[in-house]
Design a protein around this motif. Structure first.
Motif, mmCIF file in Angstrom:
data_model
loop_
_atom_site.group_PDB
_atom_site.id
_atom_site.type_symbol
_atom_site.label_atom_id
_atom_site.label_comp_id
_atom_site.label_asym_id
_atom_site.label_seq_id
_atom_site.Cartn_x
_atom_site.Cartn_y
_atom_site.Cartn_z
ATOM 1 N N ARG A 187 0.836 -1.208 0.000
ATOM 2 C CA ARG A 187 0.000 0.000 0.000
ATOM 3 C C ARG A 187 0.870 1.257 0.000
ATOM 4 N N LYS A 188 1.931 1.230 0.745
ATOM 5 C CA LYS A 188 2.833 2.387 0.793
ATOM 6 C C LYS A 188 3.489 2.622 -0.571
ATOM 7 N N GLU A 189 3.889 1.564 -1.230
ATOM 8 C CA GLU A 189 4.503 1.702 -2.551
ATOM 9 C C GLU A 189 3.513 2.258 -3.571
ATOM 10 N N LEU A 190 2.285 1.774 -3.538
ATOM 11 C CA LEU A 190 1.259 2.300 -4.443
ATOM 12 C C LEU A 190 0.963 3.768 -4.162
ATOM 13 N N ASN A 191 0.936 4.127 -2.902
ATOM 14 C CA ASN A 191 0.636 5.517 -2.542
ATOM 15 C C ASN A 191 1.824 6.457 -2.763
ATOM 16 N N GLY A 221 -1.590 5.311 -6.919
ATOM 17 C CA GLY A 221 -1.883 4.066 -7.617
ATOM 18 C C GLY A 221 -3.160 3.405 -7.159
ATOM 19 N N LEU A 222 -3.851 3.993 -6.188
ATOM 20 C CA LEU A 222 -5.101 3.438 -5.669
ATOM 21 C C LEU A 222 -6.306 4.344 -5.920
ATOM 22 N N THR A 223 -6.104 5.535 -6.465
ATOM 23 C CA THR A 223 -7.178 6.512 -6.636
ATOM 24 C C THR A 223 -8.159 6.085 -7.734
ATOM 25 N N PRO A 224 -9.466 6.107 -7.461
ATOM 26 C CA PRO A 224 -10.438 5.803 -8.530
ATOM 27 C C PRO A 224 -10.310 6.792 -9.690
ATOM 28 N N MET A 225 -10.391 6.261 -10.913
ATOM 29 C CA MET A 225 -10.231 7.065 -12.130
ATOM 30 C C MET A 225 -11.330 6.708 -13.119
ATOM 31 N N ARG A 226 -11.730 7.719 -13.887
ATOM 32 C CA ARG A 226 -12.718 7.504 -14.945
ATOM 33 C C ARG A 226 -12.018 7.335 -16.285
ATOM 34 N N LEU A 227 -12.532 6.421 -17.098
ATOM 35 C CA LEU A 227 -12.063 6.264 -18.469
ATOM 36 C C LEU A 227 -12.948 7.089 -19.387
ATOM 37 N N ALA A 228 -12.343 7.780 -20.346
ATOM 38 C CA ALA A 228 -13.102 8.600 -21.290
ATOM 39 C C ALA A 228 -12.550 8.389 -22.687
ATOM 40 N N GLY A 229 -13.351 8.735 -23.674
ATOM 41 C CA GLY A 229 -12.912 8.573 -25.050
ATOM 42 C C GLY A 229 -13.353 7.243 -25.635
ATOM 43 N N PRO A 230 -12.873 6.906 -26.826
ATOM 44 C CA PRO A 230 -13.383 5.741 -27.566
ATOM 45 C C PRO A 230 -13.189 4.398 -26.891
ATOM 46 N N VAL A 231 -12.200 4.253 -26.007
ATOM 47 C CA VAL A 231 -11.974 2.951 -25.366
ATOM 48 C C VAL A 231 -12.915 2.732 -24.191
ATOM 49 N N ARG A 249 -8.501 1.973 -11.340
ATOM 50 C CA ARG A 249 -7.889 2.515 -10.126
ATOM 51 C C ARG A 249 -6.423 2.848 -10.389
ATOM 52 N N GLY A 250 -6.057 4.072 -10.084
ATOM 53 C CA GLY A 250 -4.665 4.449 -10.039
ATOM 54 C C GLY A 250 -4.037 4.862 -11.354
ATOM 55 N N THR A 251 -2.982 5.654 -11.224
ATOM 56 C CA THR A 251 -2.111 5.989 -12.343
ATOM 57 C C THR A 251 -0.692 5.666 -11.900
#
Length: 671
Positions: A187-191, A221-231, A249-251
């Motif tokens: 968790r620490k590494e992801l954050n 790396g744990l933050t919820p993210m939205r996908l947008a665009g054609p994919v 989740r995450g970038t």
């Protein structure tokens, strides 16, 4: 009991986590193109040096003519020598403040930096391995704003108290005897990955400080993210977490960045593929073309965190359920994009803009937005033999209502560099340039998820690790760094210069034929990196000792047109072999009119100089130092012998940090 685990790169010239070459397509190499062009110009000149000088001295056909009405920027500082010291050196008349090192508290209860800090603590502290960065002024101030920066990756041995005393190299991490990992360490590494948004302010004494503010936050790396665009919403990105393919989740592995004309931040997902394990015996191109092979191991073994939490299991892309809605076989398809973040709205959800393509994004650079014309941006795919891309929006830019949706509709192009100095942008769109169902591209989403394969299909030019880009504010010329490629054979002559085993890299630039949305351009070389024997400036002249450099990476052009160049010689190679003359990684400044080049900054041991931002008044420059001490060997780490203790000195562990650079007389930086 904690055990050391090493999952290192097989290629010593690559930095930690860099993606090995995965392009086996027969499309042309840039070196082939450049070699052919130079051969015609330099027939019977007789030597490599003469050939290089001849090709570069001819200059761009558009160079000085377009810039004639623009003032050439001054480089008024005294160049500094190369350095191998564990310190930061800048020219006389400048001062440096070390700022926001990894672990600096910015939100929540402001947890104090400590190796004993928890994974949750890290979610409220500045992340690790600082990279791309931008200063967003508040109310047009040059003394108060939001500093937003990427955190490319982590070095677990410096992150955890439990790692001390273990024989770990820069990629190693602690694990249990059964191969599992401590869940809070994971968790620490992801954050510690992701992005930091930090309000910063200059005090009356000139020192910069962190300001407590509701906008301070971590995207990890744990933050919820939205996908947008054609994919978004297609079968490619359906997962157990998001059965409708709308979220992830995450970038991860954010390298450079971009700043949109509507004042938001874009984080680039670069070497993301190594984080995933996949034990399937057959792996299709959606993963194989990005370097994922059949393997039970990921870069940090996050999928083996004890307890089996879903947020960790998702890094196992093996087909384990009856359908994609029951496992994470598609999780890798939700990475490799540009992630848009609104730094001014702490409650906003980051958005992955899929129409900008899926690959190892180094960053994205926008052409100046023009009212009523399309938005145009450029991006490089930072891996050997990969490509340079351009996106042109379908809708015109209108400042009054522009937002990120402009990046969801348009055309993605890939570059072809012709041997006569011309170039063309090849559309990656259904039905164009052979992108048909018959050739394996069902629709636009299929093209974008498989951006690299589509670029292979249309015949784009293979390049030598395209990295940062920049646009000259006066001429509109576009610059891109190509950092190196030692895998190019003599027969391939493959990217950005006439040398096989391209150790040193170069910078290319081009002029679009008309607006930045044009489909054709003219190109040439701006700088050939190297030592005094092999390096050449834009006029074909050898580089002097004040200008030698290797592996150009970071790139930025300031409002006065100075070209700032940052280097990234891998920690495995810095100060050794052919790289010995260059010392530690550095930052230089070039005049785009004359080719004059001067070294402005050198960094401490084992680091990369990367990330650059400036206040509107140009009197404060922010620069990042990433992974100091990364070249500490596993044996030395076990014994506590670290090659760097920067920035704190003494016996402290090294920490990535930001430099705040100002002139002692308060003047504009660089003049």
């Amino acid at each position: 009991m904690q055990q050391p685990q090493q999952i290192g790169t097989t290629d010593p010239i690559l930095a930690a986590g860099d993606e090995p070459a995965s392009n086996t397509s027969p499309t042309p190499y840039f070196g082939d193109v450049l070699d052919a062009r130079m051969s015609r110009r330099t027939l019977l000149r007789g030597s490599l040096a003469a050939a290089v000088a001849g090709a570069m001295a001819s200059s761009l056909p558009f160079g000085r003519a377009l810039a004639a009405g623009s003032a050439a920027p001054s480089l008024g500082f005294q160049a500094i020598p190369v350095s191998t010291a564990d310190s930061v050196v800048v020219p006389a008349g400048y001062r440096v403040q070390t700022f926001i090192p990894w672990g600096t508290p910015i939100s929540g209860s402001l947890p104090t930096f400590s190796l004993e800090a928890s994974g949750e603590d890290q979610a409220h502290q500045v992340g690790s391995h600082h990279d791309g960065m931008h200063f967003f002024p508040l109310e047009d101030s040059s003394r108060d704003g939001l500093l937003v920066l990427n955190h490319e990756y982590v070095e677990p041995r410096f992150l955890h108290a439990a790692a001390q005393g273990l024989a770990l190299d820069s990629e190693g991490f602690p694990q249990h005897e059964d191969g599992s990992r401590d869940a809070d360490q994971v968790r620490k590494e992801l954050n510690a990955h992701g992005v930091s948004v930090v309000r910063v302010r200059q005090a009356d004494d000139g020192q910069w400080q962190v300001v407590e503010d509701e906008r301070n936050r971590r995207i990890t790396g744990l933050t919820p993210m939205r996908l947008a665009g054609p994919v978004a919403g297609t079968e490619h990105v359906v997962t157990k977490y998001s059965p409708d393919g709308s979220m992830t989740r995450g970038t991860l592995n954010n390298c450079s960045h971009g700043v949109t004309p509507w004042n938001t931040y874009l984080a680039a997902e670069e070497n993301w593929s190594g984080y995933f394990a996949n034990e399937d015996t057959e792996i299709d191109r959606r993963q194989a073309r990005f370097g994922i092979q059949t393997r039970s191991e990921g870069r940090y073994q996050w999928h083996r965190a004890e307890g089996g939490a879903d947020e960790f299991v998702r890094f196992d892309a093996t087909s384990r359920g009856a359908s994609p809605r029951e496992d994470y076989r598609n999780e890798p398809h939700t990475f490799g994009y540009m992630t848009e973040i609104d730094p001014h709205d702490p409650d906003s959800t980051p958005v992955k803009r899929t129409h900008l393509g899926r690959f190892a994004h180094e960053g994205v650079i926008f052409a100046p937005a023009v009212e009523g014309q399309p938005v145009v941006c450029y991006s490089g795919d930072d891996a050997r033999f990969e490509y340079i891309y351009k996106f042109v929006s379908a809708r015109p830019y209108q400042a009054a209502n522009a937002d990120g949706s402009l990046l969801d509709e348009g055309t993605l192009y890939v570059a072809r560099f012709n041997d006569d100095g011309s170039g063309e942008w090849l559309a990656l769109a259904p039905g164009e340039n052979g992108l048909t169902p018959g050739n394996g591209f069902a629709d636009l989403a299929d093209i974008l998820v498989n951006t690299r394969s589509a670029a292979d299909q249309v015949g784009a030019t293979k390049m030598d690790r395209p990295e940062w880009g920049a646009v000259d504010p006066a001429t509109g010329q576009v610059y891109f760094t190509l950092t190196n490629n030692t895998r190019r054979s003599e027969e391939q002559r493959n990217a950005a210069n006439p040398r096989a085993e391209n150790h040193f890299g170069h910078i290319i630039r081009w002029q679009e034929d008309g607006t930045h949305a044009a489909e054709r351009f003219q190109w040439d070389i701006f700088l050939l990196a190297g030592d005094q024997e092999t390096g050449r400036d834009m006029n074909g002249e050898p580089l002097d000792q004040d200008a030698i450099l290797a592996s150009p990476d970071g790139l930025w052009i300031d409002p006065d047109r100075r070209v700032w160049i940052q280097t990234d010689i891998s920690e495995s190679a810095v100060n050794t072999g052919v790289y010995a003359p260059f010392g530690n990684n550095q930052m230089l400044v070039a005049n785009p009119e004359t080719g004059e080049l001067k070294r402005f900054l050198t960094g401490p041991v084992g680091q990369e100089i990367t990330g650059i931002a400036m206040t509107p008044d140009q009197r404060t420059l922010f620069v990042n130092v990433q992974h100091p001490g990364a070249n500490t060997s596993a044996a030395d780490f076990a014994e506590g012998r670290l090659v760097s203790h920067w920035p704190e000195g003494g016996s402290a562990i090294p920490r990535s940090a930001t430099l705040v650079i100002t002139r002692e007389d308060g003047g504009i930086v660089g003049t």
